[in-house]
Design a protein around this motif. Structure first.
Motif, short mmCIF file in Angstrom:
data_model
loop_
_atom_site.label_atom_id
_atom_site.label_comp_id
_atom_site.label_asym_id
_atom_site.label_seq_id
_atom_site.Cartn_x
_atom_site.Cartn_y
_atom_site.Cartn_z
N SER A 109 32.72 35.52 41.25
CA SER A 109 32.57 36.34 40.05
C SER A 109 33.31 35.81 38.84
CB SER A 109 33.05 37.78 40.32
OG SER A 109 34.43 37.79 40.63
N SER A 110 34.28 34.90 39.04
CA SER A 110 35.10 34.49 37.90
C SER A 110 35.62 33.07 38.05
CB SER A 110 36.28 35.45 37.75
OG SER A 110 37.18 34.99 36.77
N GLU A 112 38.24 32.21 36.76
CA GLU A 112 39.69 32.36 36.77
C GLU A 112 40.23 32.67 38.16
OE1 GLU A 112 41.21 31.73 33.90
OE2 GLU A 112 39.21 31.43 33.04
N ASN A 113 39.33 32.90 39.10
CA ASN A 113 39.73 33.24 40.46
C ASN A 113 39.89 31.96 41.28
OD1 ASN A 113 39.08 33.82 43.41
ND2 ASN A 113 39.34 35.89 42.63
N ASP A 116 37.42 31.48 44.16
CA ASP A 116 36.08 31.17 43.66
C ASP A 116 35.99 29.70 43.24
OD1 ASP A 116 35.43 33.78 44.11
OD2 ASP A 116 35.32 34.37 42.00
N THR A 133 25.96 34.25 42.93
CA THR A 133 27.20 34.96 42.66
C THR A 133 27.21 36.35 43.28
OG1 THR A 133 26.39 36.02 40.65
CG2 THR A 133 27.33 33.80 40.41
N TYR A 151 30.75 40.44 30.77
CA TYR A 151 30.25 39.60 31.85
C TYR A 151 29.47 38.40 31.32
CZ TYR A 151 31.82 43.14 35.11
OH TYR A 151 32.61 43.99 35.84
N GLN A 154 32.06 35.85 31.29
CA GLN A 154 32.39 35.37 32.62
C GLN A 154 31.35 34.38 33.12
OE1 GLN A 154 34.87 39.15 34.51
NE2 GLN A 154 33.61 37.88 35.80
N ASN A 157 31.77 31.06 31.33
CA ASN A 157 32.88 30.29 31.90
C ASN A 157 32.51 29.68 33.26
OD1 ASN A 157 34.42 30.96 29.65
ND2 ASN A 157 35.47 32.66 30.67
N LEU A 158 31.78 30.44 34.07
CA LEU A 158 31.31 29.90 35.34
C LEU A 158 30.36 28.73 35.12
CD1 LEU A 158 30.72 33.07 37.55
CD2 LEU A 158 32.33 31.21 38.03
#
Length: 316
Positions: A109-110, A112-113, A116, A133, A151, A154, A157-158
């Motif tokens: 989902s991110s 930043e994770n 992930d 996702t 989102y 997000q 960014n992905l």
């Protein structure tokens, strides 16, 4: 010549037998280079989570599928926290079993994770080309539009991370109240994404449940963003006084596959396919690792749906 082992003979014989039903559909099926002749169909590994990695590859090859859409998510074939070690092992053993894995289904989902990011990096390093996702949900703290704008970023960014790793992300349209039940929501989510590295996994079952008679408009709206597709069927049925969408084998429900496939051909869309079997199969439909029915019933259902899809594609 190196003598062929009994196991190799059995595997190759099973693969050949698996192709026989398709040969009746068109004598030119395996002789033409036309993309419209056949689909690249992968089986969703959620329905085979009672098999280990090698058995998975062996059985998928035997049934005649192009490959595996591997679950890399909580309760999946590969757990996210173990992805660095287990995903390479999974792909290696799937290949040893005789199949391949070019797509995975995740809860990503991110960007930043950390987990992930580990999934994406490991998947790309091991030849995975596509991933799905997690689904986003509307919050209670801000407006629906603000949630979508959040989102959007997000996904952007992905997509940038995907570009770095060389992998394509997909957001699935899904019936219900999560973001993306409406194709217009999916369209909005993708507006800031790097289009070559993030798109949609189009699900005709969910599109028809939510889109009714307007699903063709939704398909036309999103067609240029489709990177992969999901195939399954359903019908509306009254259960305990309430109308519900009930999952069905391919061709036995309400999805107009001939119309759908003819539109995919018109739009020149022939992308990797994930075949789902969400109807009652003794727990296999839920991803259970212990089934209440004989495994052969599951395998036969998969082969039947696979053959039906290829027949309907050729007839469309």
């Amino acid at each position: 010549m190196k003598p062929i082992t009994r196991r190799e003979f059995t595997k190759k014989s099973a693969l050949a037998m698996g192709l026989i039903p398709l040969m009746n559909f068109s004598s030119n099926l395996f002789q033409s280079n036309n993309l419209n002749d056949t689909l690249s169909i992968n089986i969703f590994s959620k329905h085979l989570q009672f098999l280990d990695y090698y058995q998975l590859g062996e059985k998928v090859a035997e049934m005649g599928f192009q490959g595996v859409d591997l679950t890399v998510r909580p309760k999946g074939h590969v757990l996210p926290e173990h992805v660095i070690n287990d995903l390479p092992k999974a792909i290696e053993n799937i290949k040893k079993g005789g199949s391949q894995c070019n797509m995975i289904t995740t809860a990503i989902s991110s960007a930043e994770n950390k987990t992930d990011v580990n999934i994406l990096k490991t998947a790309a390093e091991n030849g995975i080309k596509y991933y799905r996702t997690d689904w986003f949900k509307y919050s209670e703290s801000q407006s629906m539009n603000d949630d979508i704008l959040h989102y959007q970023q997000q996904i952007k960014n992905l997509s940038l991370l995907n570009k770095q790793f060389g992998i394509i992300g997909c957001y699935q349209n899904h019936a219900g109240r999560s973001i993306g039940a409406s194709i217009w929501e999916v369209k909005m989510l993708l507006e800031l994404a790097e289009t070559n590295y993030f798109g949609t996994q189009y699900d005709i079952r969910h599109a028809m449940v939510e889109g009714g008679l307007s699903w063709e408009n939704g398909l036309k709206l999103i067609k240029d963003s489709i990177k992969s597709i999901v195939l399954k069927d359903y019908k509306w049925e009254k259960v305990n006084g309430q109308w519900l969408p009930i999952n069905m084998p391919i061709g036995e429900g309400m999805v107009d596959f001939k119309k759908y496939f003819s539109l995919l051909k018109k739009y020149q869309i022939n992308v990797p396919v994930s075949l789902h079997l969400e109807y009652d199969l003794g727990g296999a439909e839920k991803g259970n690792r212990t089934l209440t029915i004989d495994k052969n019933i599951v395998y036969n259902a998969m082969k039947k749906d696979l053959n039906t899809v290829q027949r309907l594609w050729l007839e469309s």
